[in-house]
Design an enzyme around this catalytic site. Structure first.
Site, short mmCIF file in Angstrom:
data_model
loop_
_atom_site.label_atom_id
_atom_site.label_comp_id
_atom_site.label_asym_id
_atom_site.label_seq_id
_atom_site.Cartn_x
_atom_site.Cartn_y
_atom_site.Cartn_z
CB SER A 197 -0.68 0.02 1.23
OG SER A 197 -0.29 -0.28 1.95
CG HIS A 418 14.55 -14.09 13.52
ND1 HIS A 418 16.32 -13.42 13.10
CD2 HIS A 418 14.94 -14.58 14.63
CE1 HIS A 418 16.57 -14.30 14.04
NE2 HIS A 418 15.91 -14.50 14.94
CD GLU A 419 7.28 -11.60 8.79
OE1 GLU A 419 7.55 -12.85 8.10
OE2 GLU A 419 8.42 -10.25 7.82
CG HIS A 487 9.98 -16.54 2.84
ND1 HIS A 487 8.68 -17.04 3.03
CD2 HIS A 487 10.74 -17.43 3.22
CE1 HIS A 487 9.03 -18.29 2.52
NE2 HIS A 487 10.23 -18.47 2.57
CD GLU A 488 7.36 -12.42 2.44
OE1 GLU A 488 8.44 -12.13 3.44
OE2 GLU A 488 6.85 -13.40 1.98
CD GLU A 512 3.65 -16.94 1.45
OE1 GLU A 512 3.63 -16.98 2.53
OE2 GLU A 512 3.93 -16.20 0.56
C1 NOJ Z 1 5.07 -14.80 4.65
C2 NOJ Z 1 6.08 -16.08 4.20
O1 NOJ Z 1 6.23 -16.67 2.84
C3 NOJ Z 1 5.81 -17.12 4.73
O2 NOJ Z 1 6.08 -18.53 4.48
C4 NOJ Z 1 5.36 -16.86 6.15
O3 NOJ Z 1 4.53 -18.01 6.98
C5 NOJ Z 1 4.21 -15.22 6.33
N1 NOJ Z 1 4.74 -14.41 5.72
C6 NOJ Z 1 4.43 -14.63 7.85
O4 NOJ Z 1 6.11 -14.39 8.57
CA CA Z 2 5.82 -15.01 0.89
#
Ligand code: NOJ
Ligand code: CA
Length: 708
Positions: A197, A418-419, A487-488, A512
């Site tokens: 966004s 680690h998000e 990720h990302e 996912e």
């Molecule tokens: C996106 C990630 O791709 C996924 O694997 C993860 O579970 C979620 N974010 C939460 O962090």
């Molecule tokens: Ca993702």
């Protein structure tokens, strides 16, 4: 962003005769690729590339412009240096035990012959499978520090090639691919929306790399990407639909600057992989060859692995949560986590994690990923707070010490999550403490995540600042002997050769999405041609229960795959880090099919691409790095097909017994995904030719064991 004037200039210049007579030429070791390099009438460097005399890249401009100096026009060629290299190297893990690095090099030094004139070298490397080139800006009197605003690099194509592409987006690559002639790309991408966004940075006349293309007559396959993206912004490509042109588009920061660089400086390599058949694109190691050798001295702690995880249960609509409480529903902005009331649905609780550890131990699975173990998930990406997650504060029902012992006793590793909610700035502040906390608790792998808009707030997921961040995390992790799966993060460019503890990334639309509308079968027939050219993907295969209605009668969503296809993905989507993403209870329902996931290696000594067509199908054979076993896997798109497997890659004089996991005759990715058969063939050898049926949206996987 590329200034408007510059666009006009490149359209006009594309009409001028460029590089009419090449000043310098070079060819690939096998002579099939020819490169020509020159300067045009404006003194702007340009190049062209042919395969067997047919144009791959027509004359295209080179150069880059900075705030302090302009390295585009007014140049003449001062020096040309040639070199040849033929060597091999051994990746720590991967598709091959040995990689050949064989190229002819042409380093052309351009100078502006005037007072305060600039110097720039463009180094070209021609391999049998394509071209790489980069700009090298030496330390020089006129300018020693540069804010790079734009890169003039063009890739002018010879025809209206078919593109397998997604829109330019500075923040995400989690899209499905559009397949379209280059000239129609605007309408093909018309339906795409920006996904972040705060940074609606999506341009439908810009496409992301790795960009896969096929010539209209089907005779040529081209992949454009970059290698060794270090201290620079990621490159997308602006599309000129009238002239079939592509030109570099660097992710800018809030000031419109793509990269702040101290000279001497080398840009990332721009890569053009080219072949007359699709299998050779998949087999190409060009991007790795253009990366630096491994910089980690002792790599003994870097271990390819399979893992299960407290993960999929949060996606299937059963109300299981990453968060410990439902506090955010009442009031956002939590400060005191000790006052939270448990919601009873928190998945990362000690007992549940033990269940996964038991399952892993029983089945020889190396690791257990646990998401939602630490404070911060109640309102995680919602408010973009300056501090959201703490990486050393477990929720009260996650007993980290008890689990450390429990996992160690069973020979299983827990994988840390680690998000960061894209707060890279705060992650860097916590990084050393976080890694030390991991080491203290027996962890050696981390999955990082960057969901949401980046903090610092003016940055993008693919901007220079973030490019530096991801690499900083990987390098710092190596200091602590930690493997990283990001990720990302920005799409990979082969840096895992240099830092092999950076074992995998997501950086594309992964498994996912099977819980969010699904990934159409063709998606995984394109990813190996695009995203995977930069490095392994943590795609999360292994889904056996594909229907959400299985868990919840009210739900209608389903994954767009057969069960057998999920097994094939372990071969067609190679990675040293492979998840078995489904719930243990689902694997217990199909123990015979799960046997393949238990058996399949994640590290290979050889790979042979047998059949492939982007968007349609892939068949590949691989040899286990630690045994003489071979594996063969194949996937198709939404259409049924019969793979024709030529086993001539097997060593002569050895017979193999094969176990074949295939779609049932009545299998279908929508209506009958769990129909599969497991059969054995007693004798397969290098003379065998086999036809293998694949259902719509299906796949097959084989294990071949040499007979005693
Ligand atoms: C996106 C990630 O791709 C996924 O694997 C993860 O579970 C979620 N974010 C939460 O962090
Ligand atoms: Ca993702």
């Amino acid at each position: 962003m590329r200034p408007f004037l510059c666009k006009i200039f490149s359209v006009i210049s594309a009409m001028l005769p460029l590089c009419a007579v090449a000043a310098d030429t070079a060819s690939s070791p096998n002579g099939r690729l020819q490169l020509s390099v020159d300067v045009n009438d404006n003194g702007q460097p340009c190049y062209g590339l042919t395969l067997d005399g047919n144009p791959v890249i027509k004359n295209s401009l080179l150069g880059l412009s900075g705030r302090e100096a302009d390295f585009t026009t007014g140049f003449t060629v001062r020096n040309v240096a040639t070199a040849t290299h033929d060597g091999t190297w051994e990746p720590v893990w991967g598709e091959y035990a040995t990689v050949r690095d064989h190229y002819n090099e042409l380093a052309v030094t351009f100078v502006q012959e005037r007072e305060n004139g600039l110097t720039m070298t463009v180094r070209f490397r021609l391999f049998d499978d394509g071209l790489g080139f980069r700009y090298e800006l030496p330390e020089q009197e006129p300018v020693n520090y540069l804010a790079v605003m734009d890169e003039a690099t063009e890739f002018n194509l010879a025809a209206d090639n078919t593109l397998y592409c997604m829109p330019g987006d500075y923040d995400t690559d989690e899209y499905l691919y559009a397949t379209s002639p280059l000239s129609q790309v605007a309408s093909a991408l018309a339906g795409y929306r920006g996904r972040h966004s705060e940074s609606q940075a999506i341009d439908k006349l810009t496409v992301q790399t790795p960009l896969m293309m096929k010539s209209p007559d089907g005779g040529m396959y081209i992949n454009i990407h970059e290698a060794a993206l270090v201290d620079y912004a990621a490159m997308s490509l602006d599309v000129d639909t009238l002239n079939y042109g592509l030109s570099a588009h660097l992710t800018p920061d809030v000031n419109g600057v793509a990269a702040y660089v101290q000279l001497p400086f080398n840009t990332p390599w721009r890569t053009v992989i080219v072949a007359d058949n699709a299998c050779d694109i998949l087999a190409s190691q060009l991007i790795y060859n253009l990366n630096e050798p491994c910089k980690i001295e002792d790599t003994s702690w870097i271990k390819p692995q399979k893992f299960v995880g407290v993960w999929w249960e949060m996606f299937i609509g059963t109300q299981r949560t990453w968060a410990y409480s439902d506090y955010y529903k009442a009031k956002p902005g939590i400060t005191d986590y000790s006052k939270l009331t448990p919601n009873g649905r928190h998945a990362a609780n000690t007992e549940n994690v033990k269940r996964y550890i038991d399952f892993a131990a029983e089945n020889g699975i190396d690791g257990v990923l646990v998401e939602g173990w630490n404070e911060g998930w109640e309102d995680w990406a919602s408010f973009r707070k300056n501090r959201q997650f703490l990486f050393d504060k477990p929720y009260p029902d996650f007993d980290i010490d008890e689990l450390q012992q429990y996992a160690a006793d069973r020979g299983v590793k827990i994988i840390m999550h680690h998000e960061t909610a894209a707060n890279a700035a705060d992650y860097e502040r916590q990084l050393d403490r976080a890694f030390q906390y991991m080491v203290d608790h027996g962890y050696n792998s981390v999955k990082t995540g960057y969901v949401g808009g980046i903090i610092p707030r003016s940055e993008h997921h693919s901007s220079q600042w973030m490019v530096n961040h991801y690499l900083h995390v990987a390098k710092r992790a190596a200091d602590y002997r930690i493997m990283v799966d990001s990720h990302e993060a920005v799409r990979p460019t082969g840096l895992c050769r240099t830092y092999p503890n950076w074992v995998a990334q997501e950086s594309a639309r992964g498994g996912e999405f099977e819980s969010m509308g699904g990934n159409p079968p063709e998606h995984t027939t394109i990813l190996p041609f695009t995203r995977l050219k930069g490095g392994p993907m943590d795609y999360t295969p292994g889904l056996f229960e594909t229907r959400l209605s299985y868990y919840n009668e009210g739900k209608t969503g389903q994954a767009l795959t057969t069960l057998a296809r999920q097994l094939a993905l372990y071969l067609t989507m190679p990675s040293p880090l492979q998840m078995a993403c489904d719930l243990p209870e689902n694997y217990k329902r199909f123990p015979d099919a799960f046997q393949f996931i238990k058996d399949v290696p994640v590290d290979w000594s050889d790979s042979r691409y047998l059949e492939a067509e982007p968007g349609d199908y892939i068949t590949v054979a691989r040899r286990d790095k630690h045994s003489q076993d071979w594996y063969v896997g194949g996937v198709t798109d939404e259409n049924a097909r019969t793979a024709e497997i030529d086993f001539s890659f097997l060593p002569k004089g050895v017979d193999y017994e094969a176990t074949i996991y295939a779609d049932g005759k009545d299998a279908h990715y929508k209506d009958n995904p769990q129909s599969y058969s497991i059969t054995t063939k007693k004798k397969i050898n290098h003379k065998t030719r086999l036809k293998q049926y694949i259902a719509p949206g299906g796949g097959f996987a084989m294990r071949l064991v040499p007979k005693k």
